[in-house]
Enzyme design. Structure first.
Site, mmCIF file in Angstrom:
data_model
loop_
_atom_site.group_PDB
_atom_site.id
_atom_site.type_symbol
_atom_site.label_atom_id
_atom_site.label_comp_id
_atom_site.label_asym_id
_atom_site.label_seq_id
_atom_site.Cartn_x
_atom_site.Cartn_y
_atom_site.Cartn_z
ATOM 1 N N ASP A 45 0.884 -1.167 0.000
ATOM 2 C CA ASP A 45 0.000 0.000 0.000
ATOM 3 C C ASP A 45 0.917 1.210 0.000
ATOM 4 O OD1 ASP A 45 -1.607 2.151 0.614
ATOM 5 O OD2 ASP A 45 -2.232 1.396 2.580
ATOM 6 N N LYS A 108 3.037 11.015 -3.913
ATOM 7 C CA LYS A 108 1.858 10.438 -4.572
ATOM 8 C C LYS A 108 0.943 11.521 -5.141
ATOM 9 C CE LYS A 108 -1.614 6.918 -3.419
ATOM 10 N NZ LYS A 108 -2.021 6.013 -2.325
ATOM 11 N N GLU A 213 -7.289 0.668 -4.241
ATOM 12 C CA GLU A 213 -7.198 0.522 -2.781
ATOM 13 C C GLU A 213 -8.488 -0.034 -2.166
ATOM 14 O OE1 GLU A 213 -5.866 4.430 -1.680
ATOM 15 O OE2 GLU A 213 -3.862 4.038 -2.486
ATOM 16 N N ASP A 239 -12.322 5.508 3.797
ATOM 17 C CA ASP A 239 -10.873 5.595 3.987
ATOM 18 C C ASP A 239 -10.492 6.999 4.450
ATOM 19 O OD1 ASP A 239 -8.117 5.769 3.769
ATOM 20 O OD2 ASP A 239 -7.995 4.799 1.815
HETATM 21 P P1 ADP Z 1 -2.310 7.167 4.108
HETATM 22 O O1 ADP Z 1 -3.253 8.314 4.212
HETATM 23 O O2 ADP Z 1 -0.980 7.582 3.602
HETATM 24 O O3 ADP Z 1 -2.872 5.995 3.362
HETATM 25 P P2 ADP Z 1 -2.706 5.874 6.709
HETATM 26 O O4 ADP Z 1 -3.965 5.257 6.267
HETATM 27 O O5 ADP Z 1 -1.697 4.989 7.329
HETATM 28 O O6 ADP Z 1 -1.961 6.693 5.591
HETATM 29 O O7 ADP Z 1 -3.116 7.022 7.765
HETATM 30 C C1 ADP Z 1 -2.170 7.781 8.405
HETATM 31 C C2 ADP Z 1 -2.867 8.674 9.410
HETATM 32 O O8 ADP Z 1 -3.467 7.863 10.405
HETATM 33 C C3 ADP Z 1 -1.916 9.606 10.115
HETATM 34 O O9 ADP Z 1 -2.399 10.932 10.028
HETATM 35 C C4 ADP Z 1 -1.953 9.143 11.559
HETATM 36 O O10 ADP Z 1 -1.868 10.237 12.445
HETATM 37 C C5 ADP Z 1 -3.291 8.476 11.670
HETATM 38 N N1 ADP Z 1 -3.311 7.454 12.717
HETATM 39 C C6 ADP Z 1 -2.569 6.334 12.785
HETATM 40 N N2 ADP Z 1 -2.829 5.650 13.908
HETATM 41 C C7 ADP Z 1 -3.777 6.359 14.568
HETATM 42 C C8 ADP Z 1 -4.464 6.176 15.817
HETATM 43 N N3 ADP Z 1 -4.211 5.148 16.602
HETATM 44 N N4 ADP Z 1 -5.386 7.106 16.166
HETATM 45 C C9 ADP Z 1 -5.625 8.169 15.376
HETATM 46 N N5 ADP Z 1 -5.017 8.402 14.213
HETATM 47 C C10 ADP Z 1 -4.093 7.504 13.802
HETATM 48 MG MG MG Z 2 -4.168 4.900 2.390
#
Ligand code: ADP
Ligand code: MG
Length: 537
Positions: A45, A108, A213, A239
């Site tokens: 991912d 990205k 995704e 998402d």
């Molecule tokens: P992307 O948007 O790149 O696909 P992710 O789905 O991994 O990335 O999301 C990342 C976001 O998730 C970050 O902003 C992070 O702060 C938030 N995040 C990760 N774990 C937690 C959590 N336990 N509680 C709240 N927010 C979280």
């Molecule tokens: Mg993502």
């Protein structure tokens, strides 16, 4: 290197995101079958803010999400350059505050786009690093590296992150990895998908498949293989990630995914929640110490780091505390925030997310009662309030959240990579063309001066891969060339559809009009990439 990353005055404690450190998961031992051939395939991912890698273990019949060298299951999609080093992932993010102009992220948002795209120009204004126009209007990220200014395309930066993910998997498995399935957002067009494949190739990987995704997340939950899946099932994928929010409604039937509608916001995610919290503590600092930290980027960055951690803590506890030594003006700062306060600060953003769900449903012309499953994806859906609002909206429906939401997409990609491995490349009818594809034709004999009309070669909802041919001829005597314009859309006239690209077929043998036989071929690969060719027979 770790000394260098964490100098004595580092604002970051050793465990940058302690809540992320979930402990190294020991890999299950490789079996001889897994070690044969090209080795295990991986699913990646490749996220805007965080990336995740997972591997399908055939001998154990399960997916394993792979921890990186810091023990984290997701890795920041960040690459940093210095005079001596190139850092990727956590190491890059940890030093970003001290080296903002040479720490690049959000690649990205640039991939497969032109420098002059409005969205690219809008993003450039927000980034601390420099982006310049390169050859063919491609945006290039400009950084100081090894004492020189170097320019990188988004594909190159993404390939560095892919290499990091590949190495993470290799260190875990103890053997080299070659094959990969990479995920992309639903709205990625042809050139963005192709650029993602290119990034894989630069990273030395063989890209088995590019998959959407939300489809990957649905696969992670086995929604494509549910009993009775002869009937169509409708799934809503919610998402909420680091910088973007995407809602997709997908129907699944016999393993075929059809995107019914998408909605979302390209600038709404975890970072916006952090911003609200930072602002809250800036005001608190001002009130308690009569001092404004907004003038100090370093203090702001340290506060932001603390907020990120506090936010993650609040997903499992009702109160978070932190202290930062000498935050500003030699004042030590103690921050404290409750979950309730955090929710209050961000309520309007959470509500916005629900509005996108409503919009997606109305675009799909569906009622919420028609949704069979709601799947949570993205790190920010770990926030209890987000889950609650969504569940309330769906009248108490149980949400699919048993797989960690920030790992679900990589998880599904790994399942798919396992299937690709077992059955070869073209095994599954996984996707369909969301819009009709065709070429523009004129027929001035029928009616002079009419606009071009759309000759559909691949109707919408055709399962891919697909190859279709159309037979055409010339409009005038001794015509030397034909302009082939490729469109997508449902309009009868091409002016109502979207132009994907065009090219000239040159060097026709002179002949009266209507005599030459021109065959145009449209081919949509399993990746969703369209190729159009034309020959004068
Ligand atoms: P992307 O948007 O790149 O696909 P992710 O789905 O991994 O990335 O999301 C990342 C976001 O998730 C970050 O902003 C992070 O702060 C938030 N995040 C990760 N774990 C937690 C959590 N336990 N509680 C709240 N927010 C979280
Ligand atoms: Mg993502």
């Amino acid at each position: 290197i770790s000394e260098w990353i964490l100098p004595p005055d580092s604002p970051f404690p050793l465990q940058y995101f302690p809540v992320r450190v979930q402990g190294r998961r020991a890999p299950s031992p490789l079996t001889p079958a897994e070690m044969g051939g090209d080795g295990p395939a991986i699913g990646v991912d490749l996220g805007t803010t965080y990336s995740c890698v997972a591997v399908w273990r055939p001998s154990h019949n399960r997916v394993e999400v792979v921890p990186n060298d810091q023990g984290n299951l997701t890795t920041p999609s960040c690459v940093a350059f210095t005079d001596a080093w190139r850092l990727i992932g956590d190491a890059a993010l940890n030093q970003a505050a001290r080296n903002p102009v040479n720490s690049v992220f959000d690649a990205k948002r640039l991939i497969g786009r032109r420098f002059n795209d409005a969205s690219v120009q809008g993003n450039i204004k927000l980034w601390p690093f420099k982006v310049i126009p390169g050859p063919a209007d491609r945006p290039m990220m400009a950084v100081q590296y090894g004492g020189e200014e170097k320019h990188f395309t988004a594909e190159e930066i993404s390939s560095m992150i892919l290499v990091k993910m590949k190495e993470t998997a290799e260190a875990y498995l103890g053997m080299s990895v070659k094959n990969v399935v990479i995920t992309v957002p639903v709205y990625f067009n042809d050139s963005q998908r192709q650029a993602t494949i290119d990034a894989g190739a630069i990273a030395g990987l063989n890209v088995l498949r590019i998959i959407n995704e939300p489809s990957a997340a649905a696969i992670a939950y086995g929604l494509d293989k549910m009993p009775g899946s002869g009937e169509a099932k409708t799934v809503l994928i919610f998402d909420l990630g680091g910088g973007t929010m995407d809602v997709s409604i997908i129907s699944v039937q016999n393993g075929v995914f059809t995107v019914k509608a998408t909605s979302g916001d390209t600038h709404l995610g975890g970072q916006d929640l952090n911003n609200r919290m930072v602002e809250h503590f800036v005001q608190d600092f001002l009130k308690k110490h009569k001092s404004d930290i907004r003038g100090s980027p370093r203090a702001l960055m340290r506060l932001r780091t603390a907020c990120e951690r506090a936010k993650r803590m609040l997903s499992s506890t009702v109160e978070a505390k932190f202290e930062i030594d000498k935050l500003h003006d030699s004042i030590d700062y103690y921050g404290r925030i409750t979950r309730a306060r955090f929710e209050e600060l961000n309520m309007d953003l959470f509500r916005k997310c629900i509005e996108h769900v409503e919009k997606c449903l109305s675009d799909a012309k569906m009622d919420k009662s028609q949704i069979h499953d709601v799947v949570l994806v993205g790190g920010s859906t770990r926030i209890p309030k987000v889950q609650q609002l969504l569940q309330d909206f769906f009248d108490g429906k149980t949400l699919c959240k048993s797989i960690n939401p920030d790992e679900a997409v990589a998880y599904g990609a790994a399942v798919l990579s396992g299937e690709c491995d077992r059955k070869g490349q073209d095994f599954l009818l996984l996707d369909v063309t969301p819009l009709s594809l065709g070429v523009e034709i004129y027929d001035s004999r029928v009616q002079p001066h009419i606009p071009g009309f759309m000759n559909v070669l691949v109707p919408r909802n055709t399962t891919i891969p697909v190859k279709r041919e159309g037979r055409y001829t010339t409009e005038f005597d001794n015509q030397k060339s034909v302009r082939i314009k490729v469109y997508e859309g449902e309009g009868a006239w091409t002016k109502d559809n979207k132009l994907l690209g065009e090219f000239m077929l040159e060097g026709l043998v002179p002949a009266p009009r209507g005599v030459p036989k021109i065959i145009e071929t449209m081919e949509v690969e399993a990746n969703g990439i369209l190729k159009v060719t034309a020959v004068d027979m």
